[in-house]
Design a protein around this motif. Structure first.
Motif, PDB file in Angstrom:
ATOM      1  N   LYS A 170       9.161   9.690 -43.830  1.00  0.00           N
ATOM      2  CA  LYS A 170       9.883   8.275 -43.763  1.00  0.00           C
ATOM      3  C   LYS A 170      10.814   8.445 -44.620  1.00  0.00           C
ATOM      4  O   LYS A 170      11.964   7.883 -44.658  1.00  0.00           O
ATOM      5  CB  LYS A 170       8.664   7.544 -43.981  1.00  0.00           C
ATOM      6  N   GLU A 176      12.824   7.479 -36.165  1.00  0.00           N
ATOM      7  CA  GLU A 176      11.303   7.436 -36.058  1.00  0.00           C
ATOM      8  C   GLU A 176      10.945   8.417 -35.101  1.00  0.00           C
ATOM      9  O   GLU A 176       9.826   8.881 -35.021  1.00  0.00           O
ATOM     10  CB  GLU A 176      10.968   5.947 -35.616  1.00  0.00           C
ATOM     11  N   ARG A 179      10.547  11.625 -36.416  1.00  0.00           N
ATOM     12  CA  ARG A 179       9.400  11.754 -37.199  1.00  0.00           C
ATOM     13  C   ARG A 179       8.112  11.991 -36.438  1.00  0.00           C
ATOM     14  O   ARG A 179       7.176  12.807 -36.523  1.00  0.00           O
ATOM     15  CB  ARG A 179       9.234  10.541 -38.033  1.00  0.00           C
TER      16      ARG A 179
END
Length: 216
Positions: A170, A176, A179
């Motif tokens: 993060k 996102e 990730r």
């Protein structure tokens, strides 16, 4: 059926019956509460198992010895979040169900209630419920045993490292989706799993380096 995990910390739970069925359900409630807050559990019955009496003595629950046929059930149910019907008197259980329907409370009783307590795997940071919707309780217990056998030392370490890795990513990657992709790649990477042969602190450093070199 919609499987849900509910935070019951502080919510009033009323148990009718103090026998082995009530004991089993209470064990599950306390085992799965984990690091949750204090529980607010009341048990009403003429008799209690030694385990339930011990919980009462420890202050984990509150037991009230009484004949439920002589009690105003509505007064006991009012304000409850969850009602567990566990007596061995089917007529009394029917009366409790009828009374509970008058209040805004969830009720657990065989297949007549609106809440079912499934078989639960609680190991190594994993909380997994297994249900056959009443079709085969023995099969649910069998699957619980199978799932338990899949969770070993490496899986427990990987869960901890994945949690820390999420925080690391993060701070390094804004997207996102990327990730999430990296976290999945770690789970599919034999080199990462091989690192788990080491103590968890060492394994985490090795996996973070693999991520930095190959994925991030």
């Amino acid at each position: 059926m919609l499987p849900l995990y509910v935070d019951i910390s502080g919510k009033r739970i009323v148990v009718f019956g103090g026998g082995t069925i009530a004991e089993r359900k209470l064990q599950q409630i306390f085992e799965t509460n984990g690091g949750g807050g204090a529980l607010n559990v009341e048990v009403y019955s003429l008799d209690f198992t030694p385990f339930i009496e011990e919980m009462n003595e420890k202050g984990e629950i509150r037991c009230f010895q009484c004949d439920l046929w002589d009690r105003n059930l509505g007064e006991l149910i009012k304000g409850a979040f969850l009602v567990l019907v566990c007596t061995d008197d089917e007529t009394l259980n029917g009366r409790i169900l009828k009374e509970t329907a008058k209040y805004d409370a969830l009720v657990n009783y065989k297949h007549a209630g609106d809440v079912f307590m499934s078989s639960v795997v609680n190991k190594g940071g994993f909380l997994i419920s297994v249900s056959t919707s009443g079709k085969g309780p023995a099969m649910a217990r069998y699957m619980k045993t199978k799932i338990l056998s899949l969770i070993g030392d490496k899986e427990e370490k990987m869960l901890l490292i994945q949690s820390n890795l999420r925080g690391y990513l993060k701070g390094k990657i804004k997207e996102e989706g990327r990730r999430r992709e990296i976290l999945n790649l770690v789970l599919e990477d034999p080199e990462c799993w091989a690192a788990l042969d080491e103590p968890v602190e060492v394994a985490e450093k090795l996996i973070f380096k693999i991520v930095s070199d190959k994925y991030a």
